[in-house]
Design a protein around this motif. Structure first.
Motif, PDB file in Angstrom:
ATOM      1  N   ILE A 142       0.855  -1.192   0.000  1.00 28.52           N
ATOM      2  CA  ILE A 142       0.000   0.000   0.000  1.00 28.52           C
ATOM      3  C   ILE A 142       0.891   1.243   0.000  1.00 28.52           C
ATOM      4  N   GLY A 143       0.344   2.355  -0.429  1.00 30.55           N
ATOM      5  CA  GLY A 143       1.126   3.603  -0.475  1.00 30.55           C
ATOM      6  C   GLY A 143       2.324   3.430  -1.392  1.00 30.55           C
ATOM      7  N   SER A 145       4.464   1.252  -1.462  1.00 31.62           N
ATOM      8  CA  SER A 145       4.732  -0.140  -1.826  1.00 31.62           C
ATOM      9  C   SER A 145       3.715  -0.654  -2.838  1.00 31.62           C
ATOM     10  N   LYS A 195       7.819  -1.909   3.378  1.00 34.90           N
ATOM     11  CA  LYS A 195       9.094  -1.479   3.950  1.00 34.90           C
ATOM     12  C   LYS A 195       9.196  -1.931   5.405  1.00 34.90           C
ATOM     13  N   THR A 199       2.595  -2.878   8.253  1.00 32.50           N
ATOM     14  CA  THR A 199       1.418  -2.118   7.828  1.00 32.50           C
ATOM     15  C   THR A 199       0.188  -3.026   7.827  1.00 32.50           C
ATOM     16  N   THR A 202      -1.487  -4.355   4.577  1.00 32.24           N
ATOM     17  CA  THR A 202      -0.671  -5.305   3.820  1.00 32.24           C
ATOM     18  C   THR A 202      -0.591  -6.649   4.533  1.00 32.24           C
ATOM     19  N   GLY A 253       9.441   5.108   1.490  1.00 30.92           N
ATOM     20  CA  GLY A 253       8.414   4.291   0.841  1.00 30.92           C
ATOM     21  C   GLY A 253       7.994   4.846  -0.513  1.00 30.92           C
ATOM     22  N   GLN A 335       0.710  10.971  -3.680  1.00 31.42           N
ATOM     23  CA  GLN A 335       1.459  10.537  -2.497  1.00 31.42           C
ATOM     24  C   GLN A 335       2.825  11.196  -2.461  1.00 31.42           C
ATOM     25  N   GLU A 339       2.467  13.645   0.583  1.00 35.20           N
ATOM     26  CA  GLU A 339       3.044  13.045   1.791  1.00 35.20           C
ATOM     27  C   GLU A 339       4.416  13.658   2.076  1.00 35.20           C
ATOM     28  N   GLN A 492       6.699  11.420   7.486  1.00 36.48           N
ATOM     29  CA  GLN A 492       5.255  11.427   7.215  1.00 36.48           C
ATOM     30  C   GLN A 492       4.481  11.208   8.514  1.00 36.48           C
TER      31      GLN A 492
HETATM   32  O1  F6P Z   1       1.173   5.183   6.282  1.00 33.80           O
HETATM   33  C1  F6P Z   1       1.944   5.782   5.316  1.00 33.80           C
HETATM   34  C2  F6P Z   1       3.019   4.875   4.846  1.00 33.80           C
HETATM   35  O2  F6P Z   1       3.971   4.692   5.828  1.00 33.80           O
HETATM   36  C3  F6P Z   1       3.645   5.368   3.560  1.00 33.80           C
HETATM   37  O3  F6P Z   1       4.591   6.330   3.774  1.00 33.80           O
HETATM   38  C4  F6P Z   1       4.156   4.101   2.975  1.00 33.80           C
HETATM   39  O4  F6P Z   1       4.453   4.233   1.616  1.00 33.80           O
HETATM   40  C5  F6P Z   1       3.006   3.174   3.244  1.00 33.80           C
HETATM   41  O5  F6P Z   1       2.518   3.585   4.504  1.00 33.80           O
HETATM   42  C6  F6P Z   1       3.332   1.710   3.267  1.00 33.80           C
HETATM   43  O6  F6P Z   1       4.322   1.428   4.205  1.00 33.80           O
HETATM   44  P1  F6P Z   1       5.063   0.028   4.205  1.00 33.80           P
HETATM   45  O7  F6P Z   1       5.808  -0.083   2.927  1.00 33.80           O
HETATM   46  O8  F6P Z   1       5.953   0.051   5.401  1.00 33.80           O
HETATM   47  O9  F6P Z   1       4.012  -1.055   4.302  1.00 33.80           O
END
Ligand code: F6P
Length: 529
Positions: A142-143, A145, A195, A199, A202, A253, A335, A339, A492
């Motif tokens: 997400i985001g 990723s 990353k 999250t 994910t 990210g 984003q 962001e 962020q």
């Molecule tokens: O919540 C925002 C965020 O941290 C973004 O900056 C990032 O791209 C996204 O969530 C996904 O984060 P991750 O790759 O750690 O799952």
């Protein structure tokens, strides 16, 4: 603040000046810049030589050159997270970069090599699923990723000759359910891209995918790949370290698709074209580092942005690619820009004395023309437009459609600048037989105020190289805007509060007391649980 005041004073004096009157024989070329084979034309803005010089003085006073050098050389410029910002290292594989006394490029090259070998194995059928060669890849992230690889896979579809790539991001079960419904688990590869590997969206979707695969495949973990900075967590999830592609915390990210987060792109188009994408970005990096500010594409794109947002007070900017395959670019840039530069304090923690970055939005043309361009042309608010268009498409049999596309793109920027006066509208309606009060009333509806600014970025053709140039251009634009505004573009914190409250609301939705919540939230919980 003297530079800002000088810019505001200048703006006050020229605000109502028709852009069209600025044009002499030299303006189009003087207010354009080329980098490799890209052309960025910002002559259809109300920036004149005086304005440009004032904007360029912001580059000097913000000490952009030193800060740019610091970023490229691995200094910890993200200083609320104490991290370097080195996404540029992922696409300049032969240039050593020292962080804490060690060259980080050895590890970067090692992972790039493993990614390449894995992508080749998948694409040639050496790596198989339980049912044979991999036909489909599901990237769960997400985001940052998700948005970059998803955008790039669509953008580069003419180059795609590997497995089909699908992207699941939303925690809404509908997203993964609809995606998996048409796939065969025995020939599907799942990339868990995160990353942090924490999250919630994910990780929840990854568990769902594991269960889906486990129903048909004896060893589902064998068809999972992880892309992350958190090796301990990928191991705990059960993914073999041989299929984990790691990267360092100095890759943000939203800046990460140049490395392992771009694995889906590499699987789709192949390592050679993926490397072409990296080369395009590297060439923009070189241009950004070496070109004089007055001829520097990212610097000028940033200065146009600052002029429109911080000086003219236009709160949004529309990104309008006349390229259907860039359909997800506006979401990706949303984003990247919002962001990064949507912050209310400067690096030292003091309140920003000016507005932070703008609201970024958009859709491909010509679709937008039949939807929201009405407001752009005749609404009471001014929306600076950033058009993009290629000289050539990938459909030689449809060259006439491409010409129509280009004509529409050029027509929009011309119409926005030129407008249509009341006298012109009246003459048109009079020719249709109207007269008196009705003539005036109807004519007024057909007036276009004009004088609405836009820029146009032209490129030869949307190849991997060109896509790399465009994305890197926008990354550096964000950096320059951040430096001039005094913002840390690489943290962020603004996403955290919502995450915390969502965690606290989960048990409440399952029945725990909502005591302490405000009346609205209590009412909504009661309705929804
Ligand atoms: O919540 C925002 C965020 O941290 C973004 O900056 C990032 O791209 C996204 O969530 C996904 O984060 P991750 O790759 O750690 O799952």
């Amino acid at each position: 603040m003297n530079d800002w005041q000088a810019l505001r004073d200048h703006h006050r004096m020229v605000a109502d000046r028709p852009i069209l009157t600025l044009f002499d024989d030299a303006r189009a070329e003087a207010f354009s810049v080329r980098a490799d084979d890209l052309l960025f034309d910002f002559s259809k803005t109300n920036i004149c030589e005086t304005g440009l010089n004032l904007l360029l003085s912001l580059v000097d006073t913000s000490d952009l050159a030193t800060k740019r050098g610091a970023m490229f050389s691995g200094a910890r410029i993200n200083d609320t997270e104490h991290r370097a910002v080195l996404h540029t290292a992922l696409r300049n594989l032969d240039t050593p970069v020292m962080v804490d006394g060690a060259d980080v490029m050895t590890a970067v090259r090692e992972v790039h090599g493993r990614m390449t070998a894995f992508a080749e194995d998948v694409r040639t059928g050496r790596f198989t699923g339980a049912g044979g060669a991999i036909t489909d890849v599901v990237n769960i992230g997400i985001g940052g990723s998700d948005l970059g690889p998803a955008m790039a896979c669509i953008a580069l579809s003419p180059f795609a000759d590997g497995p089909r790539c699908h992207f699941v991001s939303n925690v809404d079960g509908a997203h993964i359910a609809d995606t998996l419904a048409v796939l065969n688990p025995e020939t599907t590869l799942v990339i868990v891209a995160s990353k942090t590997f924490t999250t919630i969206e994910t990780m929840t979707n990854a568990e769902t995918a594991k269960v889906w695969m486990g129903a048909k495949v004896a060893d589902p973990a064998a068809q999972f790949v992880a892309v992350s900075t958190a090796m301990d967590k990928t191991a705990a999830f059960g993914i073999d370290p041989a299929r984990v592609f790691g990267f360092e915390d100095w890759v943000g990210g939203r800046y990460s698709m140049w490395g392992p987060i771009g694995l889906a792109i590499m699987l789709a188009v192949g390592p050679k074209d993926f490397d072409g994408f990296l080369s395009g970005a590297a060439s923009m990096d070189a241009h950004f580092r070496n070109a004089d500010p007055a001829q520097n594409l990212p610097v000028l794109l940033a200065l146009v942005g600052i002029w429109h947002n911080q000086i003219c007070d236009y709160a949004t900017r529309a990104v309008l690619p006349y390229e259907q395959r860039l359909a997800r670019l506006p979401a990706y840039l949303q984003q990247l820009e919002m962001e990064s530069n949507g912050k209310r304090v400067s690096v030292d923690g003091a309140d920003l004395p000016i507005h932070s970055g703008p609201v970024v939005w958009g859709e491909p043309g010509t679709n937008g023309q039949h939807a929201f361009y009405q407001l752009i042309h005749q609404g009471t608010r001014v929306v600076p437009c950033e058009f993009m268009v290629g000289r050539e498409g990938f459909e030689p049999d449809l060259a006439h459609q491409h010409r129509l596309l280009v004509a529409n793109c050029l027509a929009q920027s011309e119409a926005l600048m030129r407008g249509r006066s009341l006298a012109e509208a009246t003459a048109i309606m009079k020719a249709k037989g109207l007269e008196g009060a009705e003539l005036d009333r109807q004519a007024r509806h057909r007036v276009f105020p004009g004088n609405r600014p836009s820029t146009t970025l032209c490129y030869p053709k949307l190849t991997p190289f060109v896509l790399g140039q465009i994305v890197a251009l926008y990354e550096h634009r964000v950096f320059v805007e951040g430096v001039i505004l005094g913002i840390n573009s690489y943290d962020q914190w603004g996403v955290e509060l919502g995450k915390e409250l969502a965690l606290a609301l989960q048990p409440i939705l399952e029945g725990a007391s909502a005591e302490g919540k405000d009346g609205s939230t209590r009412q909504l919980v009661e309705y929804l649980r």
